[in-house]
Design an enzyme around this catalytic site. Structure first.
Site, PDB file in Angstrom:
ATOM      1  N   LYS A 176       0.815  -1.224   0.000  1.00 34.56           N
ATOM      2  CA  LYS A 176       0.000   0.000   0.000  1.00 34.56           C
ATOM      3  C   LYS A 176       0.848   1.272   0.000  1.00 34.56           C
ATOM      4  O   LYS A 176       0.489   2.254  -0.642  1.00 34.56           O
ATOM      5  CB  LYS A 176      -1.003   0.006   1.152  1.00 34.56           C
ATOM      6  CG  LYS A 176      -0.443  -0.074   2.548  1.00 34.56           C
ATOM      7  CD  LYS A 176      -1.581  -0.086   3.578  1.00 34.56           C
ATOM      8  CE  LYS A 176      -1.053  -0.155   5.002  1.00 34.56           C
ATOM      9  NZ  LYS A 176      -0.380  -1.434   5.289  1.00 34.56           N
ATOM     10  N   ARG A 231      -9.222  -1.599  10.581  1.00 30.03           N
ATOM     11  CA  ARG A 231      -8.769  -1.642  11.970  1.00 30.03           C
ATOM     12  C   ARG A 231      -9.199  -0.391  12.719  1.00 30.03           C
ATOM     13  O   ARG A 231      -9.064   0.721  12.213  1.00 30.03           O
ATOM     14  CB  ARG A 231      -7.247  -1.786  11.999  1.00 30.03           C
ATOM     15  CG  ARG A 231      -6.671  -1.957  13.388  1.00 30.03           C
ATOM     16  CD  ARG A 231      -5.179  -2.221  13.286  1.00 30.03           C
ATOM     17  NE  ARG A 231      -4.543  -2.129  14.592  1.00 30.03           N
ATOM     18  CZ  ARG A 231      -3.232  -2.182  14.777  1.00 30.03           C
ATOM     19  NH1 ARG A 231      -2.436  -2.325  13.736  1.00 30.03           N
ATOM     20  NH2 ARG A 231      -2.717  -2.093  15.984  1.00 30.03           N
ATOM     21  N   GLU A 245       5.910   6.545   9.460  1.00 31.53           N
ATOM     22  CA  GLU A 245       6.651   5.337   9.773  1.00 31.53           C
ATOM     23  C   GLU A 245       7.982   5.248   9.035  1.00 31.53           C
ATOM     24  O   GLU A 245       8.966   4.741   9.555  1.00 31.53           O
ATOM     25  CB  GLU A 245       5.789   4.119   9.420  1.00 31.53           C
ATOM     26  CG  GLU A 245       6.320   2.807   9.943  1.00 31.53           C
ATOM     27  CD  GLU A 245       5.343   1.675   9.722  1.00 31.53           C
ATOM     28  OE1 GLU A 245       5.219   0.815  10.618  1.00 31.53           O
ATOM     29  OE2 GLU A 245       4.698   1.633   8.657  1.00 31.53           O
TER      30      GLU A 245
END
Length: 448
Positions: A211, A375, A236
């Site tokens: 992704k 999520r 990240e």
């Protein structure tokens, strides 16, 4: 000693006097959206409000109708009395100066509003117990509210809206290609007509499916095909690592060689050419970890102020954004998704937020993602205009994984608020982080 707030009392008097003499002046006041609260003196506010009411009833505005209206409303004394109204008529200016006078009154009112806002910001800074980033975001929003000329809280008539929509349709009719931001992927552009202004797009997949690489491909295509700036917030991955992926994709030099530096002269030439092309594109990367939504707003506003237009914003990824609520992580993520939708509307550009999927997808025989797999979903599905999933079949085939340099990735539009949903395939060249179109990929595309 307190200073007098910015105002233009003589000009207010002259404009009000002109309305009494020249009927066309009131029409120009309406066209320029002059409001009674933009007059400085309370008496002038009452006079202009009475003039608006007289004009709205179809009557002619003159001395008699104005004095009668103010008297009926018991506001004649507040407006200065009959003698003051007569003096206003004597101070009338030529109707040729109307526009300049209206602009002066509006500008002074905006300066006063700016002073009031600055006072509130100062008071808030002294007394608020909120987080500093929340205080800064509220301050920025308050200042931006002053700069907005259009009053967003008012109704718009169907006549105005229809006129604007027809004009937009005519522009689209004459425009070739997609109407939104092109992704460079033929089927995706066909399904969405390009990502549209104000859309919140959720791109979700399990870890290591691709992704981030897919988002980078879209970012690069948007920068290549559109004049505005594109921004990526990577919570990240450091910016240097992202740029290596972009360079590998653009130059088609395998990423391993960028890591170990073992490139031949031809590969170095391709790399330099790719670097030149990427440098010319308005691509901006922020790799601040644990960034807050308020900081994303602030940085995007500054970028838009500098470059005029932002074509696309990508956030990698949603669950890493730091929220402000501690009672529930699910509620915190829901607040974040709502704010990202607000960001898309404010910036007038699509915002793509990457999202992780829960482990529930691993427990099913069919591992293809579903909306319920988002999520900490909360309101993510509700806020999103588009929800896209990536599915890589070999992700679950550990024995055969990594054998092929290129494999097919299934892209699924599970939600599309303004168009069709369906699935299609793209080729993913892992060694250079590149996604490409696949001819006759067995697309399954349909409308709601």
């Amino acid at each position: 000693m307190a200073r007098e707030l910015p105002n233009s009392q003589p000009i207010e008097q002259s404009l009000l006097g002109s309305i009494l003499i020249y009927p066309s002046v009131m029409q120009e006041c309406m066209e320029m959206d002059l409001r009674e609260d933009e007059f400085y003196l309370p008496g002038h506010q009452k006079i202009f409000q009475a003039m608006q009411e007289i004009n709205g009833s179809g009557q002619l505005i003159d001395l008699n109708t104005l004095i009668t209206k103010l008297n009926d409303k018991s506001e004649l004394d507040i407006a200065g009395g009959t003698d003051y109204i007569i003096r206003l008529a004597d101070s009338a200016i030529s109707s040729a100066n109307t526009k300049n006078y209206i602009e002066t009154i509006k500008n002074k009112a905006q300066l006063r509003q700016l002073i009031y806002t600055a006072d509130r910001i100062g008071q808030n800074a002294y007394e608020s117990n909120e987080d500093i980033d929340v205080i800064l975001d509220e301050a920025e929003r308050s200042i931006m509210d002053v700069t907005r000329h259009r009053r967003g809280e008012e109704f718009e008539s169907s006549e105005l809206i229809v006129s604007r929509v027809i004009e937009e349709i005519n522009n689209l009719k004459n425009k070739k290609g997609v109407t939104g931001i092109s992704t460079g992927f033929v089927t995706l552009d066909k399904m969405t007509n390009g990502f549209q202004k104000g859309d919140l797009i959720i791109l979700a997949a399990r870890p290591a499916v691709g992704k981030s690489a897919f988002a980078l491909n879209i970012l690069n295509q948007a920068a290549k095909r559109n004049p505005g700036a594109v921004a990526m917030f990577s919570l990240e991955m450091p910016s240097e690592q992202l740029m290596k992926r972009l360079l590998s994709c653009e130059s088609q030099v395998v990423s391993n060689k960028l890591r170990d530096g073992k490139l031949n002269s031809e590969e170095m030439s391709r790399l330099h050419s790719a670097g030149t092309r990427l440098s010319e594109r308005k691509i901006f990367i922020d790799d601040t970890s644990s960034i807050k939504v308020s900081q994303i707003f602030s940085k995007c506003r500054k970028l838009k102020n500098e470059y005029g237009v932002i074509s696309l914003v990508i956030i990698d990824y949603l669950q890493l954004i730091t929220g402000t609520r501690a009672d529930s992580r699910q509620q915190e993520v829901s607040d974040i998704s709502r704010n990202l939708k607000i960001l898309a509307k404010e910036l007038e550009c699509p915002v793509i937020a990457l999202s992780q999927l829960s482990r529930k997808v691993e427990d099913r025989n069919d591992h293809r993602p579903q909306l319920s797999d988002l999520r900490e979903s909360g309101s993510i599905e509700q806020d999103a205009d588009i929800v896209m999933f990536l599915y890589r079949e070999k992700y679950y085939d550990k024995e055969n994984d990594e054998k092929d340099d290129t494999e097919l990735i299934e892209v699924s539009l599970a939600k599309h608020r303004n168009g069709g949903i369906g699935t299609f395939k793209l080729a993913f060249e892992k060694e250079i982080s590149r996604f490409t179109n696949v001819a006759n990929s067995g697309d399954d595309v349909h409308a709601h």
